[in-house]
Write an enzyme that holds these catalytic residues in place. Sequence first.
Site, PDB file in Angstrom:
ATOM      1  N   SER A 141      50.658  35.013  40.916  1.00 43.51           N
ATOM      2  CA  SER A 141      50.649  33.702  41.570  1.00 43.51           C
ATOM      3  C   SER A 141      51.995  33.054  41.314  1.00 43.51           C
ATOM      4  CB  SER A 141      49.555  32.842  40.930  1.00 43.51           C
ATOM      5  OG  SER A 141      49.687  31.497  41.294  1.00 43.51           O
ATOM      6  N   TYR A 154      45.118  29.167  33.639  1.00 43.09           N
ATOM      7  CA  TYR A 154      45.475  29.980  34.806  1.00 43.09           C
ATOM      8  C   TYR A 154      46.908  30.486  34.652  1.00 43.09           C
ATOM      9  CZ  TYR A 154      45.910  31.422  39.703  1.00 43.09           C
ATOM     10  OH  TYR A 154      46.105  32.157  40.843  1.00 43.09           O
TER      11      TYR A 154
HETATM   12  N1  NAP Z   1      44.260  31.444  47.112  1.00 46.26           N
HETATM   13  C1  NAP Z   1      45.390  31.107  46.555  1.00 46.26           C
HETATM   14  O1  NAP Z   1      45.980  30.095  46.909  1.00 46.26           O
HETATM   15  C2  NAP Z   1      45.979  31.991  45.494  1.00 46.26           C
HETATM   16  C3  NAP Z   1      47.311  31.726  45.098  1.00 46.26           C
HETATM   17  C4  NAP Z   1      47.890  32.532  44.146  1.00 46.26           C
HETATM   18  C5  NAP Z   1      47.189  33.600  43.603  1.00 46.26           C
HETATM   19  N2  NAP Z   1      45.901  33.832  43.983  1.00 46.26           N
HETATM   20  C6  NAP Z   1      45.214  34.981  43.364  1.00 46.26           C
HETATM   21  O2  NAP Z   1      44.600  35.764  44.354  1.00 46.26           O
HETATM   22  C7  NAP Z   1      43.518  36.515  43.787  1.00 46.26           C
HETATM   23  C8  NAP Z   1      42.313  36.443  44.712  1.00 46.26           C
HETATM   24  O3  NAP Z   1      41.864  35.115  44.773  1.00 46.26           O
HETATM   25  P1  NAP Z   1      41.405  34.415  46.138  1.00 46.26           P
HETATM   26  O4  NAP Z   1      42.364  33.326  46.394  1.00 46.26           O
HETATM   27  O5  NAP Z   1      41.163  35.421  47.183  1.00 46.26           O
HETATM   28  O6  NAP Z   1      40.055  33.675  45.675  1.00 46.26           O
HETATM   29  P2  NAP Z   1      38.514  34.080  45.790  1.00 46.26           P
HETATM   30  O7  NAP Z   1      38.101  34.093  47.210  1.00 46.26           O
HETATM   31  O8  NAP Z   1      37.808  33.167  44.839  1.00 46.26           O
HETATM   32  O9  NAP Z   1      38.479  35.579  45.269  1.00 46.26           O
HETATM   33  C9  NAP Z   1      38.457  35.918  43.910  1.00 46.26           C
HETATM   34  C10 NAP Z   1      37.653  37.171  43.783  1.00 46.26           C
HETATM   35  O10 NAP Z   1      37.679  37.598  42.411  1.00 46.26           O
HETATM   36  C11 NAP Z   1      36.355  37.900  42.060  1.00 46.26           C
HETATM   37  N3  NAP Z   1      36.107  37.832  40.624  1.00 46.26           N
HETATM   38  C12 NAP Z   1      36.126  36.780  39.797  1.00 46.26           C
HETATM   39  N4  NAP Z   1      35.819  37.151  38.543  1.00 46.26           N
HETATM   40  C13 NAP Z   1      35.599  38.500  38.596  1.00 46.26           C
HETATM   41  C14 NAP Z   1      35.237  39.473  37.640  1.00 46.26           C
HETATM   42  N5  NAP Z   1      35.006  39.167  36.352  1.00 46.26           N
HETATM   43  N6  NAP Z   1      35.087  40.767  38.046  1.00 46.26           N
HETATM   44  C15 NAP Z   1      35.289  41.110  39.338  1.00 46.26           C
HETATM   45  N7  NAP Z   1      35.610  40.229  40.291  1.00 46.26           N
HETATM   46  C16 NAP Z   1      35.763  38.939  39.916  1.00 46.26           C
HETATM   47  C17 NAP Z   1      35.495  36.911  42.820  1.00 46.26           C
HETATM   48  O11 NAP Z   1      34.156  37.344  42.829  1.00 46.26           O
HETATM   49  P3  NAP Z   1      32.923  36.324  42.934  1.00 46.26           P
HETATM   50  O12 NAP Z   1      32.733  36.122  44.396  1.00 46.26           O
HETATM   51  O13 NAP Z   1      31.803  37.074  42.296  1.00 46.26           O
HETATM   52  O14 NAP Z   1      33.324  35.083  42.199  1.00 46.26           O
HETATM   53  C18 NAP Z   1      36.187  36.973  44.176  1.00 46.26           C
HETATM   54  O15 NAP Z   1      35.768  38.100  44.891  1.00 46.26           O
HETATM   55  C19 NAP Z   1      43.291  35.919  42.394  1.00 46.26           C
HETATM   56  O16 NAP Z   1      43.823  36.778  41.412  1.00 46.26           O
HETATM   57  C20 NAP Z   1      44.068  34.614  42.431  1.00 46.26           C
HETATM   58  O17 NAP Z   1      44.515  34.211  41.173  1.00 46.26           O
HETATM   59  C21 NAP Z   1      45.279  33.057  44.913  1.00 46.26           C
END
Ligand code: NAP
Length: 282
Positions: A141, A154
Site C-alpha cells: 500500500s 496498518y
Molecule cells: N482498497 C484500497 O484502497 C487499498 C489500498 C492499498 C492497499 N490495499 C490492499 O489490497 C489488499 C486487498 O484489499 P481490498 O482493498 O481488495 O479489500 P477487501 O475487499 O476487504 O479484500 C480483502 C480480502 O482479504 C481477505 N482477508 C482478510 N483477512 C484474511 C485472512 N486472515 N485470511 C484470508 N483472507 C483474509 C478478506 O476476506 P473476508 O471477506 O473474509 O474479510 C477479503 O477477501 C489488502 O492487502 C489491502 O491492504 C487496498
Amino acid sequence: MQRSVALVTGASSGFGLLTVVELAKAGYHVIATMRDSRKQGALLTLAAKQQVSEQIEVWSLDVTNRTEIIEVSAKLTETYQRLDLLIHNAGISIGGFNEEISEQDWRRSMETNFFGVVFLTQALLPLMRQQQSGKIINVSSVGGRIAFPGYGPYSASKFALEGFSESLRLELSLYGIDVILVEPGAYQTDIWAKGFTHIEDTSSTHSSYQQPMKQVLSVGKRLTKHAGQPMDVAKKIVNIAAKRKPRLRYAMGRGSTLAVMAKGLLPWRWLEALIKWQLRKK
Ligand SMILES: NC(=O)c1ccc[n+]([C@@H]2O[C@H](COP(=O)([O-])OP(=O)(O)OC[C@H]3O[C@@H](n4cnc5c(N)ncnc54)[C@H](OP(=O)(O)O)[C@@H]3O)[C@@H](O)[C@H]2O)c1
C-alpha cells in the site's frame, strides 16, 4: 500444454476477486483462496459471466492459520507440481490511535498483513525454487511507504511487508523468482468501510483522541469518495505478471506516486507539514 498456475489469497472480494478473474482471462489456472468459502458466490458469478469458471478453483485458506497454509501447500504440490504466480493479497485495515489500539488488534494486523505472507511464502518456496521460476506479487500500500496518523497497525504491517519483500527479492533472484510490491493508493473496495467501522467502534467516548480521530475519518472518507476503480489494480497485477523483468515496486493510484516521490525528495519537516495540512482541511 499445461496452463500456468496462480494462487491468490483473499479472493472473496475487492482486488483479490477481480484479479482471479482477470488472471483466468489471461490464460492462468487460478487457485482462488479465501478464509470463508461460503463467500465464493460473487467470484463464481463473475467467473461464469466471463466464461472462465473452468479455470478457477476455490480453496479455503485463512492466512493466519499455519495448519491451513501447510494443507494448501501440500495439496498444490500434489495436484499441480508447480506454482508460477503467487499473489499475497489478503489484508485488513485496522485504524485507531496507537496508544488506544488493543494488543489483540495489533497482533491481528501483523498476523494477517505480514506473518500470513511470510509463512505462506515459506511453505510454497520449495516448489517454486525447484522449478527455478515464478513470481511473487505482494499487495502492499502507499501506507507501506508513508505512515499516516490513525492507521498505525496498518502502516506498521505494510512497512514490515516492504522490508521482507526487499530482502526476499535479493535472495530469490538466485533462483529465477521475482518478488514484486504493488502499492495502491485509495481504491473503492470494502476495506475502507470495514476500517472506518472499526475506528468508529473502538474510539469510545472516553478516547483522548476524539478530535484528531474525527479529522482522520473525514480525510479517509474524502479520499474514498474519489478513490480509483479496483479493476485498474487487477489489470495492473496481470500486466506485471507478464513482464520479463519486473521492477521491485509499482506505486499506483491517485496521488500515491506523487506522495512516494515527495517522501523521497522533500525534507521530512515539509512532508509532515503537508500531512498535517491535509488533516486540517475541511
Ligand atoms: N482498497 C484500497 O484502497 C487499498 C489500498 C492499498 C492497499 N490495499 C490492499 O489490497 C489488499 C486487498 O484489499 P481490498 O482493498 O481488495 O479489500 P477487501 O475487499 O476487504 O479484500 C480483502 C480480502 O482479504 C481477505 N482477508 C482478510 N483477512 C484474511 C485472512 N486472515 N485470511 C484470508 N483472507 C483474509 C478478506 O476476506 P473476508 O471477506 O473474509 O474479510 C477479503 O477477501 C489488502 O492487502 C489491502 O491492504 C487496498
